[in-house]
Motif scaffolding. Sequence first.
Motif, PDB file in Angstrom:
ATOM      1  N   PHE A  29      30.224   3.799 -23.647  1.00 12.18           N
ATOM      2  CA  PHE A  29      28.878   3.452 -23.192  1.00 12.18           C
ATOM      3  C   PHE A  29      28.219   4.666 -22.552  1.00 12.18           C
ATOM      4  O   PHE A  29      28.765   5.238 -21.606  1.00 12.18           O
ATOM      5  CB  PHE A  29      28.969   2.309 -22.173  1.00 12.18           C
ATOM      6  N   ASN A  30      27.074   5.061 -23.074  1.00 15.37           N
ATOM      7  CA  ASN A  30      26.231   6.040 -22.386  1.00 15.37           C
ATOM      8  C   ASN A  30      25.408   5.260 -21.369  1.00 15.37           C
ATOM      9  O   ASN A  30      24.435   4.593 -21.714  1.00 15.37           O
ATOM     10  CB  ASN A  30      25.317   6.783 -23.367  1.00 15.37           C
ATOM     11  N   ILE A  31      25.813   5.349 -20.113  1.00 19.88           N
ATOM     12  CA  ILE A  31      25.244   4.512 -19.063  1.00 19.88           C
ATOM     13  C   ILE A  31      23.886   5.018 -18.592  1.00 19.88           C
ATOM     14  O   ILE A  31      23.218   4.376 -17.794  1.00 19.88           O
ATOM     15  CB  ILE A  31      26.241   4.396 -17.886  1.00 19.88           C
ATOM     16  N   GLU A  32      23.453   6.153 -19.073  1.00 22.65           N
ATOM     17  CA  GLU A  32      22.137   6.757 -18.818  1.00 22.65           C
ATOM     18  C   GLU A  32      21.905   7.092 -17.341  1.00 22.65           C
ATOM     19  O   GLU A  32      21.418   6.284 -16.555  1.00 22.65           O
ATOM     20  CB  GLU A  32      20.990   5.862 -19.327  1.00 22.65           C
ATOM     21  N   ASN A  33      22.275   8.312 -16.999  1.00 28.68           N
ATOM     22  CA  ASN A  33      21.925   8.886 -15.699  1.00 28.68           C
ATOM     23  C   ASN A  33      22.415   8.071 -14.504  1.00 28.68           C
ATOM     24  O   ASN A  33      21.626   7.634 -13.666  1.00 28.68           O
ATOM     25  CB  ASN A  33      20.408   9.088 -15.594  1.00 28.68           C
ATOM     26  N   LEU A  34      23.728   7.870 -14.445  1.00 31.72           N
ATOM     27  CA  LEU A  34      24.315   7.259 -13.248  1.00 31.72           C
ATOM     28  C   LEU A  34      24.418   8.367 -12.197  1.00 31.72           C
ATOM     29  O   LEU A  34      25.422   9.051 -12.070  1.00 31.72           O
ATOM     30  CB  LEU A  34      25.696   6.679 -13.566  1.00 31.72           C
ATOM     31  N   MET A  35      23.330   8.531 -11.441  1.00 33.90           N
ATOM     32  CA  MET A  35      23.175   9.683 -10.565  1.00 33.90           C
ATOM     33  C   MET A  35      23.192   9.286  -9.097  1.00 33.90           C
ATOM     34  O   MET A  35      22.756   8.198  -8.735  1.00 33.90           O
ATOM     35  CB  MET A  35      21.849  10.407 -10.860  1.00 33.90           C
ATOM     36  N   ARG A  36      23.649  10.207  -8.258  1.00 37.07           N
ATOM     37  CA  ARG A  36      23.561  10.066  -6.808  1.00 37.07           C
ATOM     38  C   ARG A  36      22.503  10.994  -6.217  1.00 37.07           C
ATOM     39  O   ARG A  36      22.215  10.942  -5.027  1.00 37.07           O
ATOM     40  CB  ARG A  36      24.912  10.383  -6.156  1.00 37.07           C
ATOM     41  N   ARG A  37      21.920  11.834  -7.048  1.00 36.76           N
ATOM     42  CA  ARG A  37      20.960  12.831  -6.583  1.00 36.76           C
ATOM     43  C   ARG A  37      19.555  12.502  -7.084  1.00 36.76           C
ATOM     44  O   ARG A  37      19.396  11.931  -8.160  1.00 36.76           O
ATOM     45  CB  ARG A  37      21.341  14.220  -7.114  1.00 36.76           C
ATOM     46  N   PHE A  38      18.562  12.840  -6.292  1.00 35.64           N
ATOM     47  CA  PHE A  38      17.177  12.722  -6.731  1.00 35.64           C
ATOM     48  C   PHE A  38      16.779  13.981  -7.497  1.00 35.64           C
ATOM     49  O   PHE A  38      17.192  15.090  -7.171  1.00 35.64           O
ATOM     50  CB  PHE A  38      16.238  12.537  -5.524  1.00 35.64           C
ATOM     51  N   ASP A  39      15.956  13.783  -8.509  1.00 32.71           N
ATOM     52  CA  ASP A  39      15.470  14.900  -9.315  1.00 32.71           C
ATOM     53  C   ASP A  39      13.999  15.139  -8.974  1.00 32.71           C
ATOM     54  O   ASP A  39      13.131  14.334  -9.325  1.00 32.71           O
ATOM     55  CB  ASP A  39      15.621  14.573 -10.800  1.00 32.71           C
ATOM     56  N   PHE A  40      13.744  16.230  -8.273  1.00 31.92           N
ATOM     57  CA  PHE A  40      12.378  16.528  -7.850  1.00 31.92           C
ATOM     58  C   PHE A  40      11.697  17.576  -8.723  1.00 31.92           C
ATOM     59  O   PHE A  40      10.614  18.058  -8.395  1.00 31.92           O
ATOM     60  CB  PHE A  40      12.375  17.021  -6.387  1.00 31.92           C
ATOM     61  N   THR A  41      12.311  17.935  -9.846  1.00 29.03           N
ATOM     62  CA  THR A  41      11.743  19.005 -10.677  1.00 29.03           C
ATOM     63  C   THR A  41      10.424  18.598 -11.323  1.00 29.03           C
ATOM     64  O   THR A  41       9.672  19.460 -11.782  1.00 29.03           O
ATOM     65  CB  THR A  41      12.735  19.419 -11.776  1.00 29.03           C
ATOM     66  N   GLY A  42      10.142  17.292 -11.355  1.00 27.14           N
ATOM     67  CA  GLY A  42       8.896  16.830 -11.953  1.00 27.14           C
ATOM     68  C   GLY A  42       7.659  17.287 -11.221  1.00 27.14           C
ATOM     69  O   GLY A  42       6.558  17.249 -11.789  1.00 27.14           O
ATOM     70  N   TYR A  43       7.813  17.732  -9.980  1.00 31.25           N
ATOM     71  CA  TYR A  43       6.633  18.201  -9.243  1.00 31.25           C
ATOM     72  C   TYR A  43       6.037  19.438  -9.896  1.00 31.25           C
ATOM     73  O   TYR A  43       4.817  19.597  -9.970  1.00 31.25           O
ATOM     74  CB  TYR A  43       6.998  18.504  -7.782  1.00 31.25           C
ATOM     75  N   ARG A  44       6.899  20.314 -10.403  1.00 32.79           N
ATOM     76  CA  ARG A  44       6.426  21.546 -11.037  1.00 32.79           C
ATOM     77  C   ARG A  44       6.447  21.487 -12.564  1.00 32.79           C
ATOM     78  O   ARG A  44       5.810  22.297 -13.226  1.00 32.79           O
ATOM     79  CB  ARG A  44       7.268  22.728 -10.547  1.00 32.79           C
ATOM     80  N   ASN A  45       7.209  20.541 -13.103  1.00 32.37           N
ATOM     81  CA  ASN A  45       7.303  20.398 -14.553  1.00 32.37           C
ATOM     82  C   ASN A  45       6.871  18.982 -14.923  1.00 32.37           C
ATOM     83  O   ASN A  45       7.624  18.034 -14.759  1.00 32.37           O
ATOM     84  CB  ASN A  45       8.738  20.672 -15.018  1.00 32.37           C
ATOM     85  N   SER A  52       5.040   6.791 -14.048  1.00 35.32           N
ATOM     86  CA  SER A  52       4.383   6.001 -13.004  1.00 35.32           C
ATOM     87  C   SER A  52       3.751   6.899 -11.948  1.00 35.32           C
ATOM     88  O   SER A  52       2.675   6.588 -11.419  1.00 35.32           O
ATOM     89  CB  SER A  52       5.380   5.038 -12.354  1.00 35.32           C
ATOM     90  N   LEU A  53       4.377   8.024 -11.639  1.00 38.16           N
ATOM     91  CA  LEU A  53       3.817   8.927 -10.644  1.00 38.16           C
ATOM     92  C   LEU A  53       2.617   9.711 -11.182  1.00 38.16           C
ATOM     93  O   LEU A  53       1.780  10.186 -10.412  1.00 38.16           O
ATOM     94  CB  LEU A  53       4.884   9.903 -10.148  1.00 38.16           C
ATOM     95  N   GLN A  54       2.516   9.816 -12.505  1.00 38.80           N
ATOM     96  CA  GLN A  54       1.388  10.519 -13.094  1.00 38.80           C
ATOM     97  C   GLN A  54       0.077   9.748 -12.929  1.00 38.80           C
ATOM     98  O   GLN A  54      -1.003  10.293 -13.137  1.00 38.80           O
ATOM     99  CB  GLN A  54       1.658  10.799 -14.572  1.00 38.80           C
ATOM    100  N   LEU A  55       0.171   8.480 -12.534  1.00 38.56           N
ATOM    101  CA  LEU A  55      -1.019   7.672 -12.313  1.00 38.56           C
ATOM    102  C   LEU A  55      -1.675   7.961 -10.967  1.00 38.56           C
ATOM    103  O   LEU A  55      -2.808   7.546 -10.724  1.00 38.56           O
ATOM    104  CB  LEU A  55      -0.662   6.181 -12.381  1.00 38.56           C
ATOM    105  N   PHE A  56      -0.965   8.660 -10.085  1.00 39.52           N
ATOM    106  CA  PHE A  56      -1.439   8.856  -8.720  1.00 39.52           C
ATOM    107  C   PHE A  56      -1.754  10.329  -8.448  1.00 39.52           C
ATOM    108  O   PHE A  56      -1.103  11.230  -8.984  1.00 39.52           O
ATOM    109  CB  PHE A  56      -0.387   8.371  -7.715  1.00 39.52           C
ATOM    110  N   ALA A  57      -2.731  10.532  -7.568  1.00 36.95           N
ATOM    111  CA  ALA A  57      -3.033  11.882  -7.095  1.00 36.95           C
ATOM    112  C   ALA A  57      -2.056  12.215  -5.975  1.00 36.95           C
ATOM    113  O   ALA A  57      -2.036  11.543  -4.945  1.00 36.95           O
ATOM    114  CB  ALA A  57      -4.468  11.956  -6.587  1.00 36.95           C
TER     115      ALA A  57
END
Length: 390
Positions: A29-45, A52-57
Amino acid sequence: MSETVSAQSTPVMDNVQPEGPVLFTLATFNIENLMRRFDFTGYRNELRQDRSLQLFAIDNETQYRQLEQARMVAHTDDTRQLSALSIAQTRADILCLQEVDDLAALNAFEYGYLFKMVGQGYKHKYLIDGNDSRGIDVSVMMRDVTRSGHTIELVKLESNAHLTYQDLGIYDPVLSSVGIEAHERVFKRDCLMLDLRIGGKPLTVFVTHFKSMGGVRYGQDPKLTTLPVRLAEAQAVRMIIEKKFGRDGAADASWVICGDFNDYYEKLAISGDQWGGYDFTPVQEPDNCLNVFLNDGFAVNLVERRPELDRWTLYHTRGPQERHLCQLDYIWASPALAQRNAQAVPEIIRNGQPYRTLFPEGQDVARFPRIGWDRPKASDHCPVAVTLEL
């Protein structure tokens, strides 16, 4: 030389085994991102930013981090309940997982979610850090005994993440076109090997997760562009098995390869719409890495024992013009093990799929509670499970 780790070996139990056949249930089973860490790279990429965050300023990175943490915490509970429901339905004695952060994440998931559904079970968990840039690894969870009462013992755990193209002599110059050099490691994650004894009988399990079809430039075919990487990974897996058992002995040994291979040799192309109905057309894909196992009968894809329209484990779409179902998740068996279990047909657990997934006629299943149109869902992949006899 391979890295060998004895990680929390299963204690040897009473050698007196139940009478009758030695049966065990294996799942991947590929359980898809069973993570303990937050990924904040979306702020710059922006490509890494949740829609959902792209809907907000969002004014600054501090605000983005707060919103991303809140989004992930709210999203994760439903997702992991659904992941656990999918795993529980496999009734697996040995569970091979892909996209796991670390053992702490696996322990937290098993205790907080899976234990509530299946009770005491997967006491033994194995994971070795691999090569993935995001830190997602392959792992295995096992019971002490099978449902038939036969002991499961770990004899040896071995990573092959360190192997390079040079080590194996499989560097293809075409790899330079995707920026890969001969001294680099072959596996994008790992090919984790576990030597087991079940009811006193040997079984070797290989768990892997091949290079994805993403991360290529717009306008290129991502499957073909990344194919040389997966071809090398498949060749490496085969070489590891042939080295262990001998070229002449591999066919007669008891082994399985489990995991997400991110490739397929057939798919169901989807056309039509919800008003006029959908058509599912089988299409062969001759360019794939799986021919390394298929061409001379080196291994048997047990899922191929299912009907042609009913082998898929993933729904792929980039909109109405590009939709198909395909098998990315495999349980390959050695010829001897496959022949010994000629009537064994794997089950594919699809109850955790979101409602956007298009099912061929007659295949639709009752979804788990709280499944959404796109999310929450158990995973983008479906678990595959099979019961075999040693």
